[in-house]
Design a protein around this motif. Sequence first.
Motif, PDB file in Angstrom:
ATOM      1  N   LEU A   1       0.835  -1.192   0.000  1.00  0.00           N
ATOM      2  CA  LEU A   1       0.000   0.000   0.000  1.00  0.00           C
ATOM      3  C   LEU A   1       0.876   1.251   0.000  1.00  0.00           C
ATOM      4  O   LEU A   1       1.986   1.231   0.538  1.00  0.00           O
ATOM      5  N   PRO A   2       0.386   2.365  -0.563  1.00  0.00           N
ATOM      6  CA  PRO A   2       1.179   3.601  -0.630  1.00  0.00           C
ATOM      7  C   PRO A   2       1.198   4.351   0.703  1.00  0.00           C
ATOM      8  O   PRO A   2       0.871   5.540   0.787  1.00  0.00           O
ATOM      9  N   MET A   3       1.575   3.656   1.727  1.00  0.00           N
ATOM     10  CA  MET A   3       1.692   4.266   3.055  1.00  0.00           C
ATOM     11  C   MET A   3       2.876   5.232   3.091  1.00  0.00           C
ATOM     12  O   MET A   3       3.842   5.038   2.361  1.00  0.00           O
TER      13      MET A   3
ATOM     14  N   SER B   1      -4.022   4.525   0.594  1.00  0.00           N
ATOM     15  CA  SER B   1      -3.828   3.121   0.946  1.00  0.00           C
ATOM     16  C   SER B   1      -5.155   2.383   1.024  1.00  0.00           C
ATOM     17  O   SER B   1      -5.259   1.219   0.623  1.00  0.00           O
ATOM     18  N   ILE B   2      -6.177   3.034   1.531  1.00  0.00           N
ATOM     19  CA  ILE B   2      -7.498   2.402   1.565  1.00  0.00           C
ATOM     20  C   ILE B   2      -8.000   2.155   0.146  1.00  0.00           C
ATOM     21  O   ILE B   2      -8.554   1.089  -0.164  1.00  0.00           O
ATOM     22  N   ALA B   3      -7.790   3.134  -0.740  1.00  0.00           N
ATOM     23  CA  ALA B   3      -8.203   2.952  -2.134  1.00  0.00           C
ATOM     24  C   ALA B   3      -7.452   1.796  -2.786  1.00  0.00           C
ATOM     25  O   ALA B   3      -8.048   0.976  -3.508  1.00  0.00           O
ATOM     26  N   GLU B   4      -6.147   1.690  -2.531  1.00  0.00           N
ATOM     27  CA  GLU B   4      -5.373   0.597  -3.116  1.00  0.00           C
ATOM     28  C   GLU B   4      -5.741  -0.742  -2.480  1.00  0.00           C
ATOM     29  O   GLU B   4      -5.766  -1.764  -3.165  1.00  0.00           O
ATOM     30  N   LEU B   5      -6.040  -0.736  -1.213  1.00  0.00           N
ATOM     31  CA  LEU B   5      -6.515  -1.945  -0.549  1.00  0.00           C
ATOM     32  C   LEU B   5      -7.763  -2.479  -1.233  1.00  0.00           C
ATOM     33  O   LEU B   5      -7.862  -3.683  -1.529  1.00  0.00           O
ATOM     34  N   GLU B   6      -8.701  -1.604  -1.487  1.00  0.00           N
ATOM     35  CA  GLU B   6      -9.939  -2.027  -2.137  1.00  0.00           C
ATOM     36  C   GLU B   6      -9.669  -2.613  -3.517  1.00  0.00           C
ATOM     37  O   GLU B   6     -10.216  -3.664  -3.879  1.00  0.00           O
TER      38      GLU B   6
ATOM     39  N   PRO C   1      -8.296   4.718  10.328  1.00  0.00           N
ATOM     40  CA  PRO C   1      -9.183   4.446   9.184  1.00  0.00           C
ATOM     41  C   PRO C   1      -8.743   3.237   8.369  1.00  0.00           C
ATOM     42  O   PRO C   1      -9.588   2.472   7.887  1.00  0.00           O
ATOM     43  N   LEU C   2      -7.443   3.048   8.200  1.00  0.00           N
ATOM     44  CA  LEU C   2      -6.957   1.880   7.471  1.00  0.00           C
ATOM     45  C   LEU C   2      -7.266   0.607   8.229  1.00  0.00           C
ATOM     46  O   LEU C   2      -7.693  -0.395   7.635  1.00  0.00           O
TER      47      LEU C   2
ATOM     48  N   VAL D   1      -2.847   7.375   4.150  1.00  0.00           N
ATOM     49  CA  VAL D   1      -3.895   6.457   4.573  1.00  0.00           C
ATOM     50  C   VAL D   1      -5.045   6.404   3.564  1.00  0.00           C
ATOM     51  O   VAL D   1      -5.541   5.328   3.227  1.00  0.00           O
ATOM     52  N   ALA D   2      -5.475   7.548   3.076  1.00  0.00           N
ATOM     53  CA  ALA D   2      -6.592   7.551   2.129  1.00  0.00           C
ATOM     54  C   ALA D   2      -6.231   6.797   0.860  1.00  0.00           C
ATOM     55  O   ALA D   2      -7.021   5.983   0.351  1.00  0.00           O
TER      56      ALA D   2
END
Length: 382
Positions: A154-156, A162-167, A196-197, A159-160
């Motif tokens: 993830l692009p940590m 990273s959530i998009a990449e997680l999905e 949030p992550l 956080v935002a």
Amino acid sequence: MTPTAHSRSDHGAPTGYGRSAGVSRRAMLIGAGAVAAGATVATAGGGDAGASPAPTGRYRIDMHAHFLPPEYRAALLEHGHFTIGGYPTPQWSPESAIDFMDRWGIQAQALSVSDPGVSFLRGKDSRDLARYCNTYAAGLFHTHRSRFGAFAVLPMPDVAASIAELEYALDTLHLDGVLLLSAYDGVYLGDPRFEPLMAALNARRTFVFVHPAAIPDNAKPALPLPDFLEEFTFDTTRAATLMLAGGTLRRYPGIRFQLAHAGGTLPFLSWRIGVLAETPIGNHWPAGAPRPSALDVQQLIQTFYFDTALSASEAAMRSVLAVAPRSHIVFGSDWPFSQAVFLEGGGDPAPGLSTVFSTSQRYEIERANPLSQLPRLRSAVG
């Protein structure tokens, strides 16, 4: 019929089993391998001469294995990452990984990038490199279906993003889980900034591989040793301890965390961490976080998964067994960063496991336990 170490299925798996000059990095790696692979004479119960034999065949599932796709490795070198944790940045290819697996009885590897992830970049560059690595890994599912799984990078610390990449990585690419480093820019897992992550990971009941990150040179002692030897284990411990102290494990029970290298020093420190919360020092516990007792800490540590990478020794494994069930131990090789340990030939990649575990117990740790956590890979390997 009692299973033997030589019975096999059609898939080749056994059946019937439920930094300083003057210090050579290669020499230290080989020495570490000798410790991990040293043949002591004890049975699975300990004490008697003769270790249990390892199961035979290509049956292992490697939960701690790294990959460096071409553009990722080029980006590392371009930004000065000529070593990772003190180890020279290795070459990698699917073909070399398969050759390694075939020689050492491994059916499949759950791949991840190592430290520093993509956190040496920022903004779009970080997001693009994460997407490249994750898409590359998903492509391996098609070209080498039964040989590779993958944990998304993830692009940590964004956080935002990273959530998009997680999905995308889990819902579109169908990767098997997520890689998180122990810390990003000195901020450790368990910090409120990552809440949030954690909530997003929990919602998907994600399997998360926690890998240590190197500490900046100005924040650690100037020892003539590479980070991977000691500092990596300490950083895993810091992350795990903060997730305990900050309540991350209680708030997000759907996340399954795998700790690299047998959890670092967490098993040894488990009682000490719990006792701290019950002393006057515990008054400095993080504000708003539940203050666990020693018993709470012991119960929460049992929820971690612990891999055997560079830790397949009697001392390490008995320490893990003292704090967690055997079902939470999974096999890991740390290849290609451990390739100096696996010098030539093939055979049993972790003979030290046989000093603690029986043949059937090794099969659980090296195959059944990993596959129980990664359903897509379980389906792929058959």
